[in-house]
Design a protein around this motif. Structure first.
Motif, PDB file in Angstrom:
ATOM      1  N   ASP A   5      -0.299  -7.369  -8.207  1.00 55.63           N
ATOM      2  CA  ASP A   5       0.154  -7.536  -6.826  1.00 55.63           C
ATOM      3  C   ASP A   5       1.074  -8.758  -6.753  1.00 55.63           C
ATOM      4  OD1 ASP A   5      -0.692  -9.170  -4.159  1.00 55.63           O
ATOM      5  OD2 ASP A   5      -0.682  -6.999  -3.800  1.00 55.63           O
ATOM      6  N   ARG A  34       5.040  -0.113  -4.931  1.00 59.99           N
ATOM      7  CA  ARG A  34       4.341  -0.791  -3.846  1.00 59.99           C
ATOM      8  C   ARG A  34       2.960  -0.195  -3.668  1.00 59.99           C
ATOM      9  NH1 ARG A  34       7.512  -3.859  -0.220  1.00 59.99           N
ATOM     10  NH2 ARG A  34       9.718  -3.758  -0.713  1.00 59.99           N
ATOM     11  N   ARG A  38       2.888  -4.169  -0.141  1.00 60.28           N
ATOM     12  CA  ARG A  38       2.950  -5.230  -1.159  1.00 60.28           C
ATOM     13  C   ARG A  38       3.572  -4.722  -2.453  1.00 60.28           C
ATOM     14  NH1 ARG A  38      -0.915  -9.418   0.585  1.00 60.28           N
ATOM     15  NH2 ARG A  38      -0.844 -10.215  -1.522  1.00 60.28           N
ATOM     16  N   ARG A  39       4.531  -5.504  -2.958  1.00 58.94           N
ATOM     17  CA  ARG A  39       5.170  -5.165  -4.227  1.00 58.94           C
ATOM     18  C   ARG A  39       4.157  -5.265  -5.363  1.00 58.94           C
ATOM     19  NH1 ARG A  39       9.320  -7.750  -1.257  1.00 58.94           N
ATOM     20  NH2 ARG A  39      11.400  -6.901  -1.626  1.00 58.94           N
TER      21      ARG A  39
END
Length: 137
Positions: A5, A34, A38-39
């Protein structure tokens, strides 16, 4: 190994998430996807971030660092560029050594005024000579 994350990458790399997003915009790193908003990043991004940090510490620009990676993401480091940067750092170290010695002299100089001290005047003249790069600029 599972993807990391963005918050975990930021924590491990010691940089804010905004830096990771900026590096992504510059093409230095890439998210794998993602999870929600969140990437996510491959764990290998940590090594790449370490190389970027090393390059930044050495004084390379982000554009110069970007050129040190092949399109597949593997390091492609130009040894001539490294050598030139080492030469630049060597010059900077010498300049900083002169500056350090000048400050120490000025701090310990017994002259009533620094401008009355011949050693300080010589250092001042050298620092302001035409074409002379003033350390720190």
């Amino acid at each position: 190994m599972t993807d990391l994350d963005i918050a975990e990458v930021a924590r491990r790399a010691g940089v804010p998430a905004s830096t990771l997003r900026f590096y992504e915009e510059k093409g230095l790193i890439a998210a794998t996807g993602r999870r929600g908003l969140r990437r996510q990043y491959d764990p290998g991004v940590l090594e790449r971030l370490a190389l970027i940090a090393l390059g930044r510490t050495a004084g390379f620009s982000l554009d110069e660092i970007a050129r040190m990676f092949a399109p597949d993401g593997q390091p492609r480091i130009d040894r001539r560029m490294l050598s030139a940067k080492a030469d630049e750092l060597e010059r900077r170290i010498r300049e900083l050594g002169v500056l350090r010695d000048s400050l120490r002299h000025a701090a310990a100089c017994p002259a009533p005024s620094h401008l009355e001290c011949p050693t300080f005047r010589r250092l001042l003249d050298e620092a302001t000579a035409p074409g002379r790069r003033v350390p720190g600029r």
